[in-house]
Design a protein around this motif. Structure first.
Motif, PDB file in Angstrom:
ATOM      1  N   LYS A   1       1.207  -1.244  -0.013  1.00 57.36           N
ATOM      2  CA  LYS A   1      -0.212  -0.418  -0.274  1.00 57.36           C
ATOM      3  C   LYS A   1       0.641   1.483   0.105  1.00 57.36           C
ATOM      4  CE  LYS A   1      -3.780   2.039   2.890  1.00 57.36           C
ATOM      5  NZ  LYS A   1      -3.138   3.683   3.181  1.00 57.36           N
ATOM      6  N   GLN A   2       1.013   1.910  -1.309  1.00 56.67           N
ATOM      7  CA  GLN A   2       1.249   3.784  -1.074  1.00 56.67           C
ATOM      8  C   GLN A   2       0.364   4.155   0.107  1.00 56.67           C
ATOM      9  OE1 GLN A   2       1.901   4.302  -5.280  1.00 56.67           O
ATOM     10  NE2 GLN A   2       3.924   2.969  -5.577  1.00 56.67           N
ATOM     11  N   GLU A   3       1.466   4.677   0.701  1.00 54.51           N
ATOM     12  CA  GLU A   3       0.733   6.049   1.423  1.00 54.51           C
ATOM     13  C   GLU A   3       0.826   7.631   0.857  1.00 54.51           C
ATOM     14  OE1 GLU A   3       2.259   6.306   5.143  1.00 54.51           O
ATOM     15  OE2 GLU A   3       1.726   4.176   6.061  1.00 54.51           O
ATOM     16  N   MET A   4       0.138   8.133   0.453  1.00 57.36           N
ATOM     17  CA  MET A   4       0.322   9.512  -0.278  1.00 57.36           C
ATOM     18  C   MET A   4       0.461  10.312   0.724  1.00 57.36           C
ATOM     19  SD  MET A   4      -1.006   8.820  -3.141  1.00 57.36           S
ATOM     20  CE  MET A   4      -1.636   7.272  -3.755  1.00 57.36           C
ATOM     21  N   PRO A   5       0.151  11.592   0.909  1.00 58.92           N
ATOM     22  CA  PRO A   5       1.477  12.569   1.548  1.00 58.92           C
ATOM     23  C   PRO A   5      -0.167  13.268   2.480  1.00 58.92           C
ATOM     24  CG  PRO A   5       1.601  13.055  -0.973  1.00 58.92           C
ATOM     25  CD  PRO A   5       0.818  11.679  -0.074  1.00 58.92           C
ATOM     26  N   TRP A   6      -0.659  13.210   1.900  1.00 58.84           N
ATOM     27  CA  TRP A   6      -2.441  13.709   2.491  1.00 58.84           C
ATOM     28  C   TRP A   6      -3.179  12.661   3.537  1.00 58.84           C
ATOM     29  CZ3 TRP A   6      -2.337  12.976  -2.930  1.00 58.84           C
ATOM     30  CH2 TRP A   6      -2.605  11.760  -2.849  1.00 58.84           C
ATOM     31  N   GLU A   7      -2.512  11.251   3.530  1.00 59.56           N
ATOM     32  CA  GLU A   7      -2.467  10.812   4.667  1.00 59.56           C
ATOM     33  C   GLU A   7      -2.099  10.588   5.528  1.00 59.56           C
ATOM     34  OE1 GLU A   7      -2.641   6.847   2.367  1.00 59.56           O
ATOM     35  OE2 GLU A   7      -4.081   7.195   1.248  1.00 59.56           O
ATOM     36  N   LYS A   8      -1.096  10.849   5.460  1.00 60.11           N
ATOM     37  CA  LYS A   8       0.286  11.076   6.913  1.00 60.11           C
ATOM     38  C   LYS A   8      -1.198  12.027   8.154  1.00 60.11           C
ATOM     39  CE  LYS A   8       4.406  10.274   4.337  1.00 60.11           C
ATOM     40  NZ  LYS A   8       5.421  10.838   3.869  1.00 60.11           N
ATOM     41  N   LYS A   9      -1.561  12.911   7.654  1.00 57.66           N
ATOM     42  CA  LYS A   9      -2.130  13.778   8.585  1.00 57.66           C
ATOM     43  C   LYS A   9      -3.702  13.738   8.719  1.00 57.66           C
ATOM     44  CE  LYS A   9       1.243  17.582   7.830  1.00 57.66           C
ATOM     45  NZ  LYS A   9       1.100  19.254   7.282  1.00 57.66           N
ATOM     46  N   TRP A  10      -4.347  14.396  10.316  1.00 61.74           N
ATOM     47  CA  TRP A  10      -5.694  14.084   9.675  1.00 61.74           C
ATOM     48  C   TRP A  10      -6.308  14.780   9.237  1.00 61.74           C
ATOM     49  CZ3 TRP A  10      -9.207  16.261  12.217  1.00 61.74           C
ATOM     50  CH2 TRP A  10     -10.802  15.663  12.113  1.00 61.74           C
ATOM     51  N   THR A  11      -7.466  15.333   8.682  1.00 58.65           N
ATOM     52  CA  THR A  11      -7.722  16.319   7.749  1.00 58.65           C
ATOM     53  C   THR A  11      -9.010  16.496   8.292  1.00 58.65           C
ATOM     54  OG1 THR A  11      -7.209  15.066   5.376  1.00 58.65           O
ATOM     55  CG2 THR A  11      -5.408  16.592   6.511  1.00 58.65           C
ATOM     56  N   LYS A  12      -9.826  17.091   8.223  1.00 60.35           N
ATOM     57  CA  LYS A  12     -11.182  16.794   8.246  1.00 60.35           C
ATOM     58  C   LYS A  12     -11.893  17.839   7.005  1.00 60.35           C
ATOM     59  CE  LYS A  12     -14.794  17.344  11.426  1.00 60.35           C
ATOM     60  NZ  LYS A  12     -15.323  17.616  11.978  1.00 60.35           N
ATOM     61  N   THR A  13     -12.932  17.396   6.840  1.00 54.93           N
ATOM     62  CA  THR A  13     -12.924  18.881   5.213  1.00 54.93           C
ATOM     63  C   THR A  13     -14.805  18.580   5.475  1.00 54.93           C
ATOM     64  OG1 THR A  13     -12.066  16.685   3.715  1.00 54.93           O
ATOM     65  CG2 THR A  13     -13.864  17.903   2.642  1.00 54.93           C
ATOM     66  N   TYR A  14     -15.251  19.973   5.181  1.00 55.65           N
ATOM     67  CA  TYR A  14     -15.740  20.416   5.755  1.00 55.65           C
ATOM     68  C   TYR A  14     -16.857  20.325   4.047  1.00 55.65           C
ATOM     69  CZ  TYR A  14     -14.234  21.531  10.688  1.00 55.65           C
ATOM     70  OH  TYR A  14     -13.965  21.498  11.624  1.00 55.65           O
ATOM     71  N   LEU A  15     -18.141  20.152   4.443  1.00 53.51           N
ATOM     72  CA  LEU A  15     -19.266  20.990   3.148  1.00 53.51           C
ATOM     73  C   LEU A  15     -18.932  22.524   3.107  1.00 53.51           C
ATOM     74  CD1 LEU A  15     -21.354  17.742   3.366  1.00 53.51           C
ATOM     75  CD2 LEU A  15     -19.816  18.411   1.190  1.00 53.51           C
ATOM     76  N   PRO A  16     -19.217  22.991   1.786  1.00 55.72           N
ATOM     77  CA  PRO A  16     -19.537  24.337   1.900  1.00 55.72           C
ATOM     78  C   PRO A  16     -20.904  24.478   2.471  1.00 55.72           C
ATOM     79  CG  PRO A  16     -19.435  23.418  -0.363  1.00 55.72           C
ATOM     80  CD  PRO A  16     -19.003  22.397   0.217  1.00 55.72           C
TER      81      PRO A  16
END
Length: 67
Positions: free
Chosen positions: A46-61
């Protein structure tokens, strides 16, 4: 002009084919094959993507309220 004697062609061709068959059988018999081949399971890395290393939260507009 002398005629071509084709009386021995059948025996010549037949002996050549038998000889080739025996030679190929001897060549093939020298190979060693695995008696019970089994498929190996594929291992996926499994390749780790750079954005998978951090916890991020996406908000809907924000949607406008509909009355």
């Amino acid at each position: 002009m002398p005629q071509l004697n084709t009386a021995t062609w059948f025996i010549t061709i037949l002996s050549m084919l038998i000889s080739l068959f025996i030679i190929f059988q001897l060549k093939i018999s020298t190979y060693s094959y695995n008696p019970n081949p089994q498929t190996l399971p594929l291992k996926y890395k499994k390749q780790e993507m750079p954005w998978e290393k951090k916890w991020t939260k996406t908000y809907l507009p924000l949607l406008p309220h509909q009355h």
